[in-house]
Design an enzyme around this catalytic site. Structure first.
Site, PDB file in Angstrom:
ATOM      1  N   LYS A  34       0.867  -1.176   0.000  1.00  0.00           N
ATOM      2  CA  LYS A  34       0.000   0.000   0.000  1.00  0.00           C
ATOM      3  C   LYS A  34       0.907   1.231   0.000  1.00  0.00           C
ATOM      4  CE  LYS A  34      -1.672   2.974   2.657  1.00  0.00           C
ATOM      5  NZ  LYS A  34      -1.575   4.098   1.714  1.00  0.00           N
ATOM      6  N   GLU A  56       9.496   1.250  11.021  1.00  0.00           N
ATOM      7  CA  GLU A  56      10.519   2.286  10.928  1.00  0.00           C
ATOM      8  C   GLU A  56       9.779   3.611  11.055  1.00  0.00           C
ATOM      9  OE1 GLU A  56      12.242   2.973   7.121  1.00  0.00           O
ATOM     10  OE2 GLU A  56      14.039   3.871   7.955  1.00  0.00           O
ATOM     11  N   CYS A  87      13.507  10.662   7.552  1.00  0.00           N
ATOM     12  CA  CYS A  87      13.402  10.290   8.967  1.00  0.00           C
ATOM     13  C   CYS A  87      14.736  10.466   9.690  1.00  0.00           C
ATOM     14  CB  CYS A  87      12.882   8.868   9.111  1.00  0.00           C
ATOM     15  SG  CYS A  87      13.948   7.673   8.312  1.00  0.00           S
ATOM     16  N   GLU A  99       9.340  16.290  15.348  1.00  0.00           N
ATOM     17  CA  GLU A  99      10.037  16.082  14.080  1.00  0.00           C
ATOM     18  C   GLU A  99       9.556  17.159  13.103  1.00  0.00           C
ATOM     19  OE1 GLU A  99       9.257  12.292  12.238  1.00  0.00           O
ATOM     20  OE2 GLU A  99      11.300  12.202  11.480  1.00  0.00           O
TER      21      GLU A  99
HETATM   22  P1  ADP Z   1       3.024  10.955   6.990  1.00  0.00           P
HETATM   23  O1  ADP Z   1       2.391  11.765   8.065  1.00  0.00           O
HETATM   24  O2  ADP Z   1       4.437  11.257   6.763  1.00  0.00           O
HETATM   25  O3  ADP Z   1       2.217  10.903   5.723  1.00  0.00           O
HETATM   26  P2  ADP Z   1       1.976   8.436   7.764  1.00  0.00           P
HETATM   27  O4  ADP Z   1       2.444   7.521   8.816  1.00  0.00           O
HETATM   28  O5  ADP Z   1       0.684   9.119   7.979  1.00  0.00           O
HETATM   29  O6  ADP Z   1       3.128   9.477   7.541  1.00  0.00           O
HETATM   30  O7  ADP Z   1       1.918   7.693   6.361  1.00  0.00           O
HETATM   31  C1  ADP Z   1       2.750   6.620   6.001  1.00  0.00           C
HETATM   32  C2  ADP Z   1       1.924   5.567   5.323  1.00  0.00           C
HETATM   33  O8  ADP Z   1       0.941   5.107   6.256  1.00  0.00           O
HETATM   34  C3  ADP Z   1       1.147   6.046   4.100  1.00  0.00           C
HETATM   35  O9  ADP Z   1       1.107   5.011   3.151  1.00  0.00           O
HETATM   36  C4  ADP Z   1      -0.232   6.304   4.666  1.00  0.00           C
HETATM   37  O10 ADP Z   1      -1.270   6.223   3.719  1.00  0.00           O
HETATM   38  C5  ADP Z   1      -0.345   5.164   5.641  1.00  0.00           C
HETATM   39  N1  ADP Z   1      -1.345   5.350   6.687  1.00  0.00           N
HETATM   40  C6  ADP Z   1      -1.761   6.503   7.261  1.00  0.00           C
HETATM   41  N2  ADP Z   1      -2.701   6.252   8.194  1.00  0.00           N
HETATM   42  C7  ADP Z   1      -2.875   4.910   8.224  1.00  0.00           C
HETATM   43  C8  ADP Z   1      -3.704   4.018   8.970  1.00  0.00           C
HETATM   44  N3  ADP Z   1      -4.549   4.455   9.912  1.00  0.00           N
HETATM   45  N4  ADP Z   1      -3.610   2.705   8.705  1.00  0.00           N
HETATM   46  C9  ADP Z   1      -2.756   2.242   7.765  1.00  0.00           C
HETATM   47  N5  ADP Z   1      -1.960   3.024   7.033  1.00  0.00           N
HETATM   48  C10 ADP Z   1      -2.020   4.338   7.243  1.00  0.00           C
END
Ligand code: ADP
Length: 416
Positions: A196, A274, A308, A406
């Site tokens: 994903k 990570e 990161c 961050e």
């Molecule tokens: P950022 O804030 O840098 O976008 P995220 O952790 O929100 O970092 O996003 C990293 C990945 O996690 C992306 O692929 C995002 O779509 C996915 N993501 C965000 N929220 C969720 C969730 N509740 N469950 C699964 N994946 C998620």
């Protein structure tokens, strides 16, 4: 549904001029080696953060689509796990070769959707492809062990087996490398995967999946489920709770990582996370200042500070503080802000409006509480909302958000 035959039409009607002529740009998701829409028919837009232009649409997949992809990967595992190490190695090598042959186009797709300067995108693609190169070789070296048995009637052998379907959730800041690093390892071990990608950068993921299919990686072994931010939680929940998924590898924010960790508990998955950081960067008076400044530019301003391992707080020994900051100012003045696709640009936009707002608010919070701005400190107003001036601030204390959070932006926080 196999819609490969219809693809040129879909591309021609939906993609922006910027990427229309690229052969690897896809507007459908990739499941079972087929290009598929969301079962609901819904799509979401992928935009270029440099100019807000819509690059194209990709499927906004939901729970049903994700379950379908997991099923496909689960079925594919039944044969993929029995391939020999050599077969997997050869297929990964073929994928690597195609990734290398197409590295320029992948870099341009990445710059268009992530905003990172083209030279950095090219650097990331080389780094990303390196994982497939590495795992194509490591696939051949998955040895077991025979250990001394405590009894004469037993022999003890340890063998390594693939765990099953690996769910791979990746971020937008390294749209290619975070995928190859996870998928390369999974495939080498004999696992299948459901990827994903981040909603901001699905096109890079789909381009790489296209090349995996062309390399002959069997159907169902690599699947890419695209979804918008709105659907990320429901798609993520399926990946974390499905008994058909054996492991989860996630790179992203700490908050989401904690949530996924919790969700994976019910099926006791192997989890590899990570997450974010608050990286300190320390310069002593014994340092070669030119080298320290050069290092600061690399680890604070690369990808516009959106990595990161970006230095979040620069701790500079007091005796050289003023000298270091003056040298850093000179170096930062040499950075060029603009569309990452333009020649000479070193600082692209921040990934999206949410991130741009966050960086602006962090600096405002620091300034309100007494921080001194040496350089920058504001959005580049004539370039729209997402470009932020390369910034240096000092007089920072523990009460300020820039000290504790961050930043993920081009803001160097200097602390004596
Ligand atoms: P950022 O804030 O840098 O976008 P995220 O952790 O929100 O970092 O996003 C990293 C990945 O996690 C992306 O692929 C995002 O779509 C996915 N993501 C965000 N929220 C969720 C969730 N509740 N469950 C699964 N994946 C998620």
């Amino acid at each position: 549904m196999n819609v490969i035959g219809k693809l040129p039409f879909v591309i021609a009607t939906r993609l922006s001029q910027q990427i229309r002529n690229m052969s690897l740009v896809r507007s459908l998701a990739f499941v079972n080696n087929q290009w598929v829409p969301a079962s609901s028919g819904e799509t979401f837009e992928v935009t270029n953060p440099a100019n807000g232009q819509v690059l194209g649409q990709v499927p906004d997949m939901d729970v049903d689509d994700t379950e379908q992809a997991v099923n496909v990967a689960f079925e594919a595992f039944k044969t993929w796990e029995h391939t020999t190490a050599k077969e997997r190695s050869v297929l990964l090598r073929k994928w690597y070769n195609l990734l290398e042959d197409n590295k320029d186009e992948i870099a341009r797709i990445m710059t268009a959707e992530s905003g990172k300067p083209l030279s950095e995108a090219a650097g990331e693609v080389a780094y990303a492809n390196g994982f497939i190169d590495w795992f194509s070789e490591e696939a051949r070296r998955i040895p077991g062990e025979i250990v001394a048995s405590p009894t004469q009637t037993k022999e003890m052998m340890m063998i390594r087996r693939p765990i099953g379907v690996a769910a791979l959730i990746t971020p937008w800041n390294f749209p290619a490398a975070m995928i190859t690093r996870k998928a390369g390892a999974a495939l080498a071990a004999g696992c299948t995967c459901v990827i994903k990608p981040a909603e901001d950068t699905p096109l890079t993921a789909l381009a790489m999946a296209d090349l995996a299919a062309k390399a002959g990686i069997p159907k169902g072994v690599i699947n890419v489920v695209t979804c918008s931010r709105k659907k990320a939680a429901e798609v993520g929940r399926v990946l974390c709770t499905s008994p058909q998924v054996a492991g989860l590898s996630f790179t992203g924010s700490t908050n989401v990582g904690k949530l996924l960790y919790e969700q994976c508990a019910s099926t006791v998955k192997r989890v590899s996370l990570e997450l974010g950081g608050n990286a300190p960067y320390i310069v002593f008076e014994s340092a070669d200042l030119e080298a320290a400044v050069k290092g600061t530019i690399a680890c604070k301003f690369r990808n516009c500070g959106q990595t990161c391992v970006s230095a979040n707080r620069l701790f500079i020994q007091e005796s050289i503080f003023d000298q270091f900051v003056a040298k850093l100012e000179e170096a930062v003045k040499g950075l060029k802000v603009g569309d990452g696709a333009a020649a000479g640009v070193t600082q692209g936009p921040l990934i999206n409006d949410a991130q741009a707002t966050k960086v602006k608010q962090l600096v405002e919070d620091a300034v309100k509480k007494g921080a001194k701005v040496h350089l920058g400190g504001k959005p580049v107003s004539e370039m729209g909302t997402r470009f932020f001036q390369p910034t240096i601030i000092s007089d920072v204390d523990h009460s300020m958000r820039v000290f504790n959070e961050e930043i993920f932006g081009p803001v160097a926080v200097c602390i004596p």
